[in-house]
Motif scaffolding. Structure first.
Motif, PDB file in Angstrom:
ATOM      1  N   PRO A  71       0.816  -1.215   0.000  1.00 24.10           N
ATOM      2  CA  PRO A  71       0.000   0.000   0.000  1.00 24.10           C
ATOM      3  C   PRO A  71       0.847   1.261   0.000  1.00 24.10           C
ATOM      4  N   THR A  76      -5.366   3.076  -0.081  1.00 27.74           N
ATOM      5  CA  THR A  76      -4.903   1.740  -0.451  1.00 27.74           C
ATOM      6  C   THR A  76      -4.414   0.939   0.748  1.00 27.74           C
ATOM      7  N   THR A 248      -1.301  -7.676  -4.113  1.00 27.73           N
ATOM      8  CA  THR A 248      -0.034  -7.033  -3.798  1.00 27.73           C
ATOM      9  C   THR A 248       0.945  -8.067  -3.255  1.00 27.73           C
TER      10      THR A 248
END
Length: 583
Positions: A71, A76, A248
């Protein structure tokens, strides 16, 4: 001009909620993203990759977006920040005035050691999460002057540009109270360039094709006094869709491909290699940036033969046999960055300003926290200017300059500011992506800056020309009224300036990290952005751009819009795979 500034401020305020949607958690994955097949796997949740993934999922394509980093913005999940932001929904990334602090210390949004031999963003948003947010529309000539840009001329990208500006407008009024801050340097430079040197004072993005001897206030992609970019716009609409997944912490190592036909990618997650698979008729899209996208292609057996041989000799990738390779000598070729020079300027009327990370001036801190106004509502560039230097062969070399709020290096007095001047479009020098060290880390080759003498001479001639509009002065005898150059004497000859800007120092031959042009349209990739020699492998990021006359962020976002448009046209029909779905 002031009407345009006022309209920008009004549009920003009215559109803040629409442009920056509330944070959305990624949709729940019913049986694991690794167990599914994807119509599109986009590698890199950066400036272009987010846009591509949003547009493909919007069109119904089941889209997986893989990002090495984590992030960045608060929206985010980014939580790295100084104590004075406690109690807010802001990370360090959200605050424009904290931009320079990212360069003074390694922070979470930057790439960890060993990933790339350059300063680059490795987080949601990519480089758009760590840059200044400068947002200049390229002139039509940037698209039209490159003979290999078939399908990507200015007329071809016009609709993509309009779509981009509808989602992410540019603003010059960054402070939500409608004021401009830290203006002493702006006023001194405006007097120099507009009043004395004859530059035209313009609204930069109102006249995108006018880049010759123009001066103005910078345009940014901020939203409501905070950093903007695709993570706050395109990503939020993508996250609302059931056919989209952002993962991610996934470092893509290479593609699974046979004869240029990809079936998926191998990504390292928590140190463990994992396979993400394409559906039939699927696409792999690299949006990892102009250094990392070519690297992953090379790791995948796609690139210059000599590089593939080096990787094979070290058994670094599975592609050890020439029969497995797709030889494309243009992968990684043409890598471009702007050669820059810092010129330190002083003037008795200037009041320098630096941006403390941990302890801002209380008034400026409170102004930003209460109303997203004041110095911390922008990254510190008070002015920008552009020009061209004609060449004997009929071409021209572009030059851009930005004005900061403080001095640098040995020149940090209270009346000092920094002019960052660099070459842009039309430069003759470029390099390539090279893999070095035992881990074959990507980075720039030599020869990117000033390999051709004409580049340095053009920039030196430009500096010499604008110096003639300054009052007589010297570092030891500053002008009583007007700006004094401190590290390059005002009366320097063109040859003396050339030697200064092409000799490395803390002020010259710096790396701007505006990497682009390493997989160019018409050479490395076709007009659909498909890597030449492959069946379903694409590159959509700054790699496909020609060297631009402006900072590359706007152009990379246009590439995201245009690349998605071209990609969607390559699907004859949407294939809906069976199996696991997203809840």
């Amino acid at each position: 001009m002031w009407l345009s500034l006022a309209l920008n401020a009004i549009v920003t305020l009215l559109n803040t909620k629409a442009l920056a949607a509330p944070a959305r958690a990624p949709p729940q994955d019913s049986c694991g993203w690794l167990a599914q097949e994807w119509d599109a796997i986009v590698v890199g949740a950066g400036t272009a990759g987010i846009i591509v993934a949003d547009r493909l999922s919007e069109a119904g394509k089941k889209t997986l977006l893989l990002e090495l980093g984590g992030p960045s913005y608060w929206i985010t999940g980014g939580r790295e920040r100084p104590a004075w932001l406690s109690g807010t929904e802001l990370s360090r990334v959200d605050v424009p005035g904290l931009y320079l602090s990212i360069f003074s210390e390694r922070s979470a949004p930057t790439c960890p050691s060993g990933v790339v031999s350059a300063f680059q963003g490795c987080a949601v948003g990519g480089t758009s999460a760590i840059n200044a947010g400068l947002y200049f529309q390229p002139p039509a000539s940037d698209w039209d002057d490159n003979r290999d840009q078939g399908g990507w001329r200015s007329a071809d990208v016009q609709a993509a540009t309009e779509r981009l500006l509808a989602r992410q407008p540019s603003v010059t009024n960054y402070s939500q109270d409608g004021r401009f801050y830290l203006q002493s340097g702006y006023e001194a430079v405006r007097k120099w360039l507009v009043d004395d040197a004859g530059f035209e004072d313009v609204e930069i993005n109102d006249e995108p094709d006018n880049k010759d001897r123009v001066f103005g206030r910078p345009a940014y992609n901020y939203i409501g006094g905070q950093r903007g970019g695709p993570a706050r716009t395109y990503l939020q609409t993508a996250l609302a869709r059931e056919n989209f997944h952002l993962q991610t912490g996934a470092r893509v190592k290479y593609i699974n491909q046979v004869g240029g036909a990809a079936s998926g990618v191998v990504a390292e997650v928590d140190g463990v290699p994992q396979n993400a698979s394409l559906a039939p008729n699927g696409r792999i899209i690299f949006s990892a940036g102009a250094l990392l996208s070519p690297q992953i292609l090379m790791y995948s057996g796609i690139g210059p033969e000599a590089v593939l041989q080096d990787l094979a000799s070290a058994s670094f990738t599975p592609y050890v046999s020439p029969s497995q390779w797709v030889v494309n000598p243009e992968v990684g070729e043409g890598l471009f960055d702007n050669p820059n020079t810092f010129i330190e300027l002083s003037d008795p009327t200037i009041r320098s300003y630096t941006y403390p990370y941990a302890d801002p001036p209380p008034r400026d801190r409170d102004l930003y926290l209460s109303s997203r106004s004041g110095p911390y509502a922008f990254a510190g560039q008070t002015a920008v200017f552009f020009g061209y230097v004609p060449q004997r062969d009929g071409s021209r070399i572009g030059v851009q300059g930005t004005i900061g709020t403080a001095g640098f290096g040995d020149y940090t007095g209270n009346s000092t500011i920094t002019l960052n001047v660099y070459g842009t479009s039309g430069l003759y020098s470029s390099g390539r992506v090279v893999l070095s060290g035992g881990n074959f880390t990507p980075g720039p080759s030599s020869g990117i800056y000033y390999a051709d003498r004409r580049d340095g001479m053009a920039i030196a001639a430009f500096i010499y020309d604008i110096f003639q509009a300054l009052p007589p002065s010297g570092p030891e005898s500053p002008a009583a009224d007007g700006l004094t150059p401190l590290n390059i004497a005002r009366n320097s000859t063109v040859e003396e300036i050339y030697r200064y800007i092409t000799t490395w120092s803390q002020y010259a031959v710096g790396t701007v990290n505006h990497w682009s042009s390493s997989c160019r349209i018409g050479k490395c990739a076709d007009a659909d952005t498909k890597v030449i020699g492959t069946e379903n492998i694409y590159v959509v990021d700054a790699s496909v751009l020609p060297p631009l006359s402006v900072n590359p962020q706007f152009g990379a976002m246009v590439a995201g819009e245009k690349g998605a448009e071209r990609l969607l046209a390559t699907w004859s029909a949407y294939y809906a795979p069976a199996g696991c779905g997203l809840l």
